[in-house]
Design a protein around this motif. Structure first.
Motif, mmCIF file in Angstrom:
data_model
loop_
_atom_site.group_PDB
_atom_site.id
_atom_site.type_symbol
_atom_site.label_atom_id
_atom_site.label_comp_id
_atom_site.label_asym_id
_atom_site.label_seq_id
_atom_site.Cartn_x
_atom_site.Cartn_y
_atom_site.Cartn_z
ATOM 1 N N VAL A 61 1.380 -0.797 0.058
ATOM 2 C CA VAL A 61 -0.057 0.130 -0.342
ATOM 3 C C VAL A 61 1.365 1.324 0.066
ATOM 4 N N SER A 62 0.919 2.317 -0.822
ATOM 5 C CA SER A 62 1.659 3.556 -0.921
ATOM 6 C C SER A 62 1.506 4.404 -0.034
ATOM 7 N N GLY A 63 2.323 4.991 0.462
ATOM 8 C CA GLY A 63 2.667 5.771 1.538
ATOM 9 C C GLY A 63 1.073 6.889 1.495
ATOM 10 N N GLY A 64 0.096 7.759 -0.129
ATOM 11 C CA GLY A 64 -0.608 8.222 0.450
ATOM 12 C C GLY A 64 -1.905 7.696 0.730
ATOM 13 N N GLN A 65 -1.400 6.650 0.092
ATOM 14 C CA GLN A 65 -2.501 5.189 0.652
ATOM 15 C C GLN A 65 -2.578 5.022 2.051
ATOM 16 N N ARG A 66 -1.588 4.841 2.780
ATOM 17 C CA ARG A 66 -1.988 4.551 4.353
ATOM 18 C C ARG A 66 -2.519 5.735 4.568
ATOM 19 N N GLN A 67 -2.097 7.122 4.349
ATOM 20 C CA GLN A 67 -2.404 7.681 5.057
ATOM 21 C C GLN A 67 -4.173 7.964 4.560
ATOM 22 N N LEU A 68 -4.466 7.725 3.440
ATOM 23 C CA LEU A 68 -5.966 7.932 3.399
ATOM 24 C C LEU A 68 -6.924 6.920 3.790
ATOM 25 N N ILE A 69 -6.531 5.542 4.029
ATOM 26 C CA ILE A 69 -7.149 4.439 5.133
ATOM 27 C C ILE A 69 -7.078 5.289 6.819
ATOM 28 N N GLY A 70 -6.169 6.307 7.741
ATOM 29 C CA GLY A 70 -5.608 6.831 8.610
ATOM 30 C C GLY A 70 -6.833 7.533 8.270
ATOM 31 N N LEU A 71 -6.726 8.825 7.365
ATOM 32 C CA LEU A 71 -8.206 9.621 7.797
ATOM 33 C C LEU A 71 -9.171 8.981 7.708
ATOM 34 N N THR A 72 -9.705 8.064 6.548
ATOM 35 C CA THR A 72 -10.853 7.265 6.661
ATOM 36 C C THR A 72 -10.751 7.040 7.962
ATOM 37 N N ARG A 73 -10.808 6.342 8.017
ATOM 38 C CA ARG A 73 -10.228 5.181 10.239
ATOM 39 C C ARG A 73 -10.499 7.054 10.766
ATOM 40 N N MET A 74 -10.013 7.794 11.175
ATOM 41 C CA MET A 74 -10.526 9.245 11.336
ATOM 42 C C MET A 74 -12.034 9.565 11.162
ATOM 43 N N LEU A 75 -12.188 9.859 10.121
ATOM 44 C CA LEU A 75 -13.924 9.791 10.088
ATOM 45 C C LEU A 75 -15.232 9.112 10.439
ATOM 46 N N LEU A 76 -14.058 7.885 10.188
ATOM 47 C CA LEU A 76 -15.312 6.930 11.570
ATOM 48 C C LEU A 76 -15.088 7.072 12.550
ATOM 49 N N ALA A 77 -14.320 7.132 13.431
ATOM 50 C CA ALA A 77 -14.009 7.670 14.511
ATOM 51 C C ALA A 77 -14.926 8.266 15.017
ATOM 52 N N GLY A 78 -15.093 9.701 14.244
ATOM 53 C CA GLY A 78 -15.732 11.103 14.915
ATOM 54 C C GLY A 78 -15.323 11.828 16.233
ATOM 55 N N PRO A 79 -13.785 12.232 15.886
ATOM 56 C CA PRO A 79 -13.200 12.147 17.329
ATOM 57 C C PRO A 79 -13.780 13.786 17.780
ATOM 58 N N SER A 80 -13.935 14.731 18.930
ATOM 59 C CA SER A 80 -13.891 15.970 18.922
ATOM 60 C C SER A 80 -12.746 17.132 18.845
ATOM 61 N N MET A 81 -11.402 16.518 19.024
ATOM 62 C CA MET A 81 -10.401 16.637 18.970
ATOM 63 C C MET A 81 -9.618 15.891 18.127
ATOM 64 N N TRP A 82 -9.005 16.935 16.750
ATOM 65 C CA TRP A 82 -8.457 16.000 15.659
ATOM 66 C C TRP A 82 -7.055 16.756 15.322
ATOM 67 N N LEU A 83 -5.690 15.633 15.612
ATOM 68 C CA LEU A 83 -4.775 16.394 15.761
ATOM 69 C C LEU A 83 -3.700 15.384 14.370
ATOM 70 N N LEU A 84 -3.508 16.013 13.474
ATOM 71 C CA LEU A 84 -3.450 15.444 11.769
ATOM 72 C C LEU A 84 -1.556 15.828 12.017
ATOM 73 N N ASP A 85 -0.862 14.855 11.917
ATOM 74 C CA ASP A 85 0.639 15.006 11.737
ATOM 75 C C ASP A 85 0.847 15.028 10.365
ATOM 76 N N GLU A 86 1.227 15.886 9.194
ATOM 77 C CA GLU A 86 1.402 15.963 8.235
ATOM 78 C C GLU A 86 0.473 14.971 7.085
ATOM 79 N N PRO A 87 -0.340 15.568 7.780
ATOM 80 C CA PRO A 87 -2.095 14.352 7.116
ATOM 81 C C PRO A 87 -1.954 14.098 5.586
#
Length: 186
Positions: A61-87
């Motif tokens: 899985v490419s680096g960009g695809q891994r980041q997209l998976i991570g971002l999709t996971r964040m959307l599913l989690a729906g946190p009240s505070m989002w901390l994104l490091d070079e997303p």
């Protein structure tokens, strides 16, 4: 929620990686989150879809695809505070635009978003900028005011550099002025 620049994936399916640690996430929610981030285009390329196998660490899985998976996971989690490091550091321009759009849609006014980035394209997501250099805060304030201050600093530095290039180098004789007289009036 926290998303690091290098998203960690584990051996299992893509669906397992998206729903890890999340209780009660439905297939419908996963599909919708994938559509929102654009991960659905990647899912559509694999015959097993969300059941595609992912190796430990995300090999294949490419680096960009891994980041997209991570971002999709964040959307599913729906946190009240989002901390994104070079997303979006490893995403191509189209994927990054889609990711930014997804964040605009999902991060609510009553939520906090902190983005660590070197990319100007992500600054549209924030209202306040904190600029750091050598581990210290050098600027802090409203996004547009900080950006304007930085533009002015860059212009002043460019003008100073241009003036230094035009000035004679130290030790070079200045051009003689025709008709100049010495101190004795001669």
């Amino acid at each position: 929620g926290y998303m690091q620049q290098s998203v960690q994936l584990f051996a299992g399916t893509l669906k397992d990686n998206l729903s890890a640690g999340l209780m009660g996430v439905t297939d419908e929610q996963i599909v919708q989150a994938c559509q929102t981030t654009g991960l659905s285009a990647f899912v559509a390329t694999h015959p097993k879809g969300l059941e595609m196998p992912i190796t430990e660490g995300g090999g294949g899985v490419s680096g960009g695809q891994r980041q997209l998976i991570g971002l999709t996971r964040m959307l599913l989690a729906g946190p009240s505070m989002w901390l994104l490091d070079e997303p979006t550091a490893n995403m191509d321009d189209d994927t990054e635009r889609r990711a930014i759009h997804a964040l605009v849609q999902r991060v609510q006014a009553n939520q906090t978003l902190v983005v660590v980035t070197h990319k100007m394209s992500l600054l549209s997501l924030v209202q306040r900028l904190v600029v750091m250099a050598q581990g210290r805060i050098v600027l802090d304030g409203p996004r547009d005011a900080v950006l304007e201050h930085m533009r002015k600093q860059a212009q002043e530095a460019a003008q100073k550099a241009a003036a230094q290039q035009q000035a004679p180098a130290a030790g070079e004789a200045a051009p003689a002025n025709e008709g100049a007289s010495n101190a004795n009036g001669a």
